[in-house]
Scaffold this motif. Sequence first.
Motif, short mmCIF file in Angstrom:
data_model
loop_
_atom_site.label_atom_id
_atom_site.label_comp_id
_atom_site.label_asym_id
_atom_site.label_seq_id
_atom_site.Cartn_x
_atom_site.Cartn_y
_atom_site.Cartn_z
N GLN A 190 -4.97 -11.59 -4.10
CA GLN A 190 -3.53 -11.84 -4.24
C GLN A 190 -2.80 -10.57 -4.65
O GLN A 190 -1.70 -10.30 -4.17
CB GLN A 190 -3.29 -12.98 -5.23
CG GLN A 190 -3.34 -14.34 -4.51
CD GLN A 190 -3.78 -15.49 -5.39
OE1 GLN A 190 -4.15 -15.29 -6.54
NE2 GLN A 190 -3.75 -16.70 -4.85
N THR A 191 -3.44 -9.77 -5.51
CA THR A 191 -2.84 -8.49 -5.90
C THR A 191 -2.74 -7.58 -4.68
O THR A 191 -1.71 -6.92 -4.46
CB THR A 191 -3.72 -7.81 -6.98
OG1 THR A 191 -3.90 -8.72 -8.05
CG2 THR A 191 -3.08 -6.54 -7.49
N GLU A 192 -3.80 -7.55 -3.86
CA GLU A 192 -3.80 -6.71 -2.66
C GLU A 192 -2.66 -7.12 -1.71
O GLU A 192 -1.97 -6.26 -1.15
CB GLU A 192 -5.14 -6.82 -1.93
CG GLU A 192 -6.23 -5.97 -2.59
CD GLU A 192 -7.59 -6.20 -1.96
OE1 GLU A 192 -7.70 -6.17 -0.72
OE2 GLU A 192 -8.56 -6.43 -2.72
N ILE A 193 -2.47 -8.43 -1.56
CA ILE A 193 -1.39 -8.91 -0.69
C ILE A 193 -0.03 -8.45 -1.20
O ILE A 193 0.82 -7.99 -0.43
CB ILE A 193 -1.44 -10.46 -0.55
CG1 ILE A 193 -2.61 -10.85 0.35
CG2 ILE A 193 -0.13 -11.01 0.01
CD1 ILE A 193 -2.76 -12.32 0.60
N LYS A 194 0.14 -8.50 -2.50
CA LYS A 194 1.41 -8.03 -3.11
C LYS A 194 1.62 -6.55 -2.80
O LYS A 194 2.73 -6.13 -2.51
CB LYS A 194 1.36 -8.25 -4.63
CG LYS A 194 1.61 -9.69 -5.01
CD LYS A 194 2.59 -9.77 -6.20
CE LYS A 194 2.99 -11.22 -6.45
NZ LYS A 194 1.86 -12.02 -7.00
N GLU A 195 0.53 -5.78 -2.87
CA GLU A 195 0.62 -4.35 -2.58
C GLU A 195 1.02 -4.11 -1.12
O GLU A 195 1.83 -3.24 -0.83
CB GLU A 195 -0.71 -3.66 -2.89
CG GLU A 195 -0.92 -3.43 -4.38
CD GLU A 195 -2.36 -3.07 -4.75
OE1 GLU A 195 -2.63 -2.97 -5.96
OE2 GLU A 195 -3.19 -2.90 -3.83
N TYR A 196 0.44 -4.90 -0.23
CA TYR A 196 0.80 -4.78 1.20
C TYR A 196 2.28 -5.11 1.38
O TYR A 196 2.98 -4.44 2.14
CB TYR A 196 -0.04 -5.74 2.06
CG TYR A 196 -1.50 -5.35 2.15
CD1 TYR A 196 -1.88 -4.02 2.37
CD2 TYR A 196 -2.50 -6.32 2.06
CE1 TYR A 196 -3.22 -3.67 2.46
CE2 TYR A 196 -3.84 -5.98 2.16
CZ TYR A 196 -4.19 -4.65 2.35
OH TYR A 196 -5.51 -4.32 2.44
N GLU A 197 2.74 -6.15 0.70
CA GLU A 197 4.13 -6.57 0.83
C GLU A 197 5.08 -5.48 0.33
O GLU A 197 6.10 -5.19 0.96
CB GLU A 197 4.37 -7.89 0.07
CG GLU A 197 3.84 -9.10 0.85
CD GLU A 197 3.76 -10.38 0.03
OE1 GLU A 197 3.44 -11.43 0.61
OE2 GLU A 197 4.02 -10.32 -1.21
N THR A 198 4.69 -4.86 -0.79
CA THR A 198 5.49 -3.76 -1.33
C THR A 198 5.54 -2.61 -0.33
O THR A 198 6.59 -2.02 -0.08
CB THR A 198 4.87 -3.26 -2.66
OG1 THR A 198 4.71 -4.37 -3.52
CG2 THR A 198 5.75 -2.22 -3.33
N SER A 199 4.38 -2.33 0.27
CA SER A 199 4.30 -1.23 1.23
C SER A 199 5.18 -1.52 2.46
O SER A 199 5.85 -0.61 2.98
CB SER A 199 2.84 -1.00 1.60
OG SER A 199 2.68 -0.74 2.97
N VAL A 200 5.24 -2.77 2.88
CA VAL A 200 6.08 -3.14 4.03
C VAL A 200 7.55 -2.88 3.70
O VAL A 200 8.29 -2.30 4.49
CB VAL A 200 5.85 -4.62 4.44
CG1 VAL A 200 6.94 -5.11 5.38
CG2 VAL A 200 4.48 -4.79 5.09
N VAL A 201 7.95 -3.27 2.47
CA VAL A 201 9.34 -3.06 2.06
C VAL A 201 9.65 -1.55 2.04
O VAL A 201 10.70 -1.11 2.56
CB VAL A 201 9.59 -3.68 0.65
CG1 VAL A 201 10.95 -3.25 0.10
CG2 VAL A 201 9.50 -5.20 0.72
#
Length: 254
Positions: free
Chosen positions: A63-74
């Motif tokens: 879940q932390t990794e997914i958050k990081e991906y989402e941040t990177s997309v933004v």
Amino acid sequence: MATDKQSAEKEITVEDKLSALYQLQTMVTDIDKIKTLRGELPLEVQDLEDEIAGLETRLQNYQTEIKEYETSVVEQRNKITESTALIERYKSQLDNVRNNREFDNLSKEIEFQGLEIEFSEKKIREANDATGYKKEEIAQLTERLDGRKADLVQKKSELEEIISETKQEEEKLREKAKKLELSIEPRLLTAFKRIRKGARNGLAIVYIQRDACGGCFNKIPPQKQMDIKLRKKIIVCEYCGRIMIDPELAGIEE
Ligand SMILES: [Zn+2]
């Protein structure tokens, strides 16, 4: 027959001794089984709890990794917005260039920002793919976790049940064994306990099975088997030292 027994009341025969020892063996074997039963379940419960904790940690990491991906997309989207704005600005400047050098510089900048946009788009695709992959893994993990949690509930209730059930059974068996022990002469009882301690399966007295010792399975010579059948002497296996008993006296149907 009854009067014979009454007159010989004080005299305990070898047969009686063997029979009492075999009964005692049955009781202590049952106690051993209860212990084994209980001995494994707490371990299974512990293993499940450890596994669940491990799975939960992994789930949190995903879940932390997914958050990081989402941040990177933004972040990459912001970069694209910036580059697009720059391209717009450079393009409007192109209308007012005074020489070729300025034109080349602006064209190169526009090209560069275009490449930046492509790079960001690639990063976004990668992050989205990774997110999708992680979400699949999370779904699998969650399913496994739910299964393990259900197993844990089951095992825990089994353990509680066994503990409450066997507690009484064990106490009853111990009481019966204690009473029986009083009827066995101390020397013989000590020998029984010593043999039992040394035997891997906890059996101190075994019956003959297919002409062999029921403890170590070595063949017993016919003469010795005859002596065991006669029940006049306490006979031990020459290989493992266990006391041997005639199957019939042990109540075993061959
Ligand atoms: Zn043996």
